[in-house]
Design an enzyme around this catalytic site. Structure first.
Site, PDB file in Angstrom:
ATOM      1  N   SER A 143     -62.674 -24.237  87.344  1.00 27.51           N
ATOM      2  CA  SER A 143     -63.839 -23.382  87.621  1.00 27.51           C
ATOM      3  C   SER A 143     -63.610 -21.947  87.131  1.00 27.51           C
ATOM      4  CB  SER A 143     -64.145 -23.385  89.122  1.00 27.51           C
ATOM      5  OG  SER A 143     -63.063 -22.821  89.824  1.00 27.51           O
ATOM      6  N   TYR A 156     -54.367 -19.109  81.040  1.00 29.90           N
ATOM      7  CA  TYR A 156     -54.893 -20.293  81.749  1.00 29.90           C
ATOM      8  C   TYR A 156     -56.401 -20.417  81.534  1.00 29.90           C
ATOM      9  CZ  TYR A 156     -55.625 -23.557  85.658  1.00 29.90           C
ATOM     10  OH  TYR A 156     -55.971 -24.627  86.438  1.00 29.90           O
TER      11      TYR A 156
HETATM   12  N1  LIG Z   1     -55.269 -27.236  92.464  1.00 36.91           N
HETATM   13  C1  LIG Z   1     -56.160 -26.384  92.011  1.00 36.91           C
HETATM   14  O1  LIG Z   1     -56.608 -25.460  92.700  1.00 36.91           O
HETATM   15  C2  LIG Z   1     -56.706 -26.544  90.605  1.00 36.91           C
HETATM   16  C3  LIG Z   1     -57.873 -25.851  90.259  1.00 36.91           C
HETATM   17  C4  LIG Z   1     -58.384 -25.983  88.976  1.00 36.91           C
HETATM   18  C5  LIG Z   1     -57.743 -26.805  88.063  1.00 36.91           C
HETATM   19  N2  LIG Z   1     -56.606 -27.467  88.426  1.00 36.91           N
HETATM   20  C6  LIG Z   1     -55.957 -28.320  87.417  1.00 36.91           C
HETATM   21  O2  LIG Z   1     -55.797 -29.620  87.963  1.00 36.91           O
HETATM   22  C7  LIG Z   1     -54.597 -30.215  87.467  1.00 36.91           C
HETATM   23  C8  LIG Z   1     -53.693 -30.599  88.619  1.00 36.91           C
HETATM   24  O3  LIG Z   1     -53.493 -29.470  89.441  1.00 36.91           O
HETATM   25  P1  LIG Z   1     -52.435 -29.459  90.630  1.00 36.91           P
HETATM   26  O4  LIG Z   1     -52.813 -28.336  91.526  1.00 36.91           O
HETATM   27  O5  LIG Z   1     -52.282 -30.820  91.199  1.00 36.91           O
HETATM   28  O6  LIG Z   1     -51.104 -29.050  89.815  1.00 36.91           O
HETATM   29  P2  LIG Z   1     -49.554 -29.232  90.185  1.00 36.91           P
HETATM   30  O7  LIG Z   1     -48.837 -28.139  89.462  1.00 36.91           O
HETATM   31  O8  LIG Z   1     -49.352 -29.348  91.654  1.00 36.91           O
HETATM   32  O9  LIG Z   1     -49.187 -30.637  89.520  1.00 36.91           O
HETATM   33  C9  LIG Z   1     -49.168 -30.779  88.135  1.00 36.91           C
HETATM   34  C10 LIG Z   1     -48.289 -31.962  87.763  1.00 36.91           C
HETATM   35  O10 LIG Z   1     -48.217 -31.999  86.324  1.00 36.91           O
HETATM   36  C11 LIG Z   1     -46.878 -32.224  85.962  1.00 36.91           C
HETATM   37  N3  LIG Z   1     -46.602 -31.710  84.615  1.00 36.91           N
HETATM   38  C12 LIG Z   1     -46.392 -30.417  84.249  1.00 36.91           C
HETATM   39  N4  LIG Z   1     -46.120 -30.349  82.940  1.00 36.91           N
HETATM   40  C13 LIG Z   1     -46.154 -31.618  82.465  1.00 36.91           C
HETATM   41  C14 LIG Z   1     -45.929 -32.196  81.189  1.00 36.91           C
HETATM   42  N5  LIG Z   1     -45.595 -31.441  80.132  1.00 36.91           N
HETATM   43  N6  LIG Z   1     -46.060 -33.536  81.053  1.00 36.91           N
HETATM   44  C15 LIG Z   1     -46.384 -34.298  82.126  1.00 36.91           C
HETATM   45  N7  LIG Z   1     -46.593 -33.818  83.356  1.00 36.91           N
HETATM   46  C16 LIG Z   1     -46.469 -32.494  83.522  1.00 36.91           C
HETATM   47  C17 LIG Z   1     -46.042 -31.525  87.024  1.00 36.91           C
HETATM   48  O11 LIG Z   1     -44.722 -32.027  87.061  1.00 36.91           O
HETATM   49  C18 LIG Z   1     -46.847 -31.823  88.283  1.00 36.91           C
HETATM   50  O12 LIG Z   1     -46.438 -33.016  88.901  1.00 36.91           O
HETATM   51  C19 LIG Z   1     -53.989 -29.191  86.510  1.00 36.91           C
HETATM   52  O13 LIG Z   1     -54.437 -29.455  85.203  1.00 36.91           O
HETATM   53  C20 LIG Z   1     -54.567 -27.879  87.016  1.00 36.91           C
HETATM   54  O14 LIG Z   1     -54.588 -26.882  86.026  1.00 36.91           O
HETATM   55  C21 LIG Z   1     -56.070 -27.354  89.673  1.00 36.91           C
END
Ligand SMILES: NC(=O)c1ccc[n+]([C@@H]2O[C@H](COP(=O)([O-])OP(=O)(O)OC[C@H]3O[C@@H](n4cnc5c(N)ncnc54)[C@H](O)[C@@H]3O)[C@@H](O)[C@H]2O)c1
Length: 254
Positions: A143, A156
């Site tokens: 978002s 980001y």
């Molecule tokens: N949680 C939020 O508030 C939020 C909001 C907007 C977008 N997102 C997006 O949603 C997705 C998940 O978010 P989250 O909060 O669960 O993140 P997180 O950081 O808790 O988990 C991300 C996972 O991706 C894995 N990862 C990192 N680099 C990697 C690679 N090169 N290859 C394979 N795996 C890899 C990590 O080991 C981890 O397990 C992300 O793309 C994040 O940008 C999250």
């Protein structure tokens, strides 16, 4: 007339990246509950295996999405082992590069774009030729690409905005084969793993700020995001493509 059961993924094979924790792990659980066979991948096999141990029909494996060759052979391996690949949930991503003592902003920018945009493209490119008819690619934006927010890094926002362009271009290119490509754009979504990394009080404070600006006055949950992913992955959504589904409680309207 056939009616589709929204969210029924029986018989489908799904690949989820970044599945060891957070939103990705929740996607795995919900996909499994919906009847899919799920290949759950993350940087380290032991972590993703431990995290998914109690979930049915899951195979855990190591996959660094930045390693193009590994991605290609991994996807070929899924098709060889499972006989098909229907859905790829490109979840791996995040704002990386700040904890390793990295101070050069351009190097950080490159690392963040590499993970969230370039590597996601690599996964989509490798998967596309192998997707079964009616296959789906689901990407993860944010978002923060739609609305100003002070503490979100430039890298980001730029990378996750690129994910939207990638979603639209892939939807155009793959539509002829009946493959739909969409993105989810989560709002701030706290989860247990986030509390493990960021101070819990800080997560609470961020949640409070987000909720204040949302139309819906509660915190977003991983299930909110997984429900959107499940809908886009399932029968009934095959005429939706090139879209970005904001799941943010109305933090953004556009
Ligand atoms: N949680 C939020 O508030 C939020 C909001 C907007 C977008 N997102 C997006 O949603 C997705 C998940 O978010 P989250 O909060 O669960 O993140 P997180 O950081 O808790 O988990 C991300 C996972 O991706 C894995 N990862 C990192 N680099 C990697 C690679 N090169 N290859 C394979 N795996 C890899 C990590 O080991 C981890 O397990 C992300 O793309 C994040 O940008 C999250």
């Amino acid at each position: 007339m056939t009616h589709h059961t929204i969210g029924d993924l029986s018989g489908r094979v799904v690949l989820v990246t970044g599945a060891a924790r957070g939103l990705g792990l929740n996607h795995v659980r919900r996909m499994s509950e919906a009847g899919a066979t799920v290949v759950a991948t993350d940087l380290h096999e032991a972590e993703v295996a431990a995290a998914t141990v109690d979930i049915a029909n899951v195979r855990a494996a190591a996959l660094d999405i930045r390693d193009t060759d590994a991605v290609r052979s991994h996807i070929e391996g899924i098709v060889a082992t499972e006989g098909r690949l229907d859905v790829v949930v490109n979840n791996a991503g995040g704002a990386v590069g700040y904890t390793g003592g990295e101070t050069d902003p351009v190097a950080i920018f490159r690392a963040v774009v590499e993970l969230n945009l370039v590597a996601t493209y690599g996964v989509c490119l490798a998967a596309a030729p192998h997707l079964a008819p009616g296959g789906r690619l689901i990407l993860t934006s944010s978002s923060t690409t739609f609305r100003h927010s002070f503490d979100v890094p430039v890298s980001y926002v730029a990378a996750k905005t690129g994910v939207i362009g990638l979603t639209r271009a892939l939807a155009r290119d793959l539509g002829e084969r009946g493959i739909a490509v969409n993105a989810v754009a989560p709002g701030f979504t706290p989860h247990d793993a986030m509390r493990g990394r960021v101070q819990s009080e800080r997560v609470d404070a961020m949640t409070e700020v987000a909720v204040r600006d949302q139309a819906i006055k509660r915190s977003g949950t991983p299930d909110d995001i997984s429900s959107a992913v499940l809908f886009l992955a399932g029968p009934g959504a095959d005429f939706i493509t090139g879209q970005v589904l904001l799941v943010d409680g109305g933090w953004t309207f556009h």
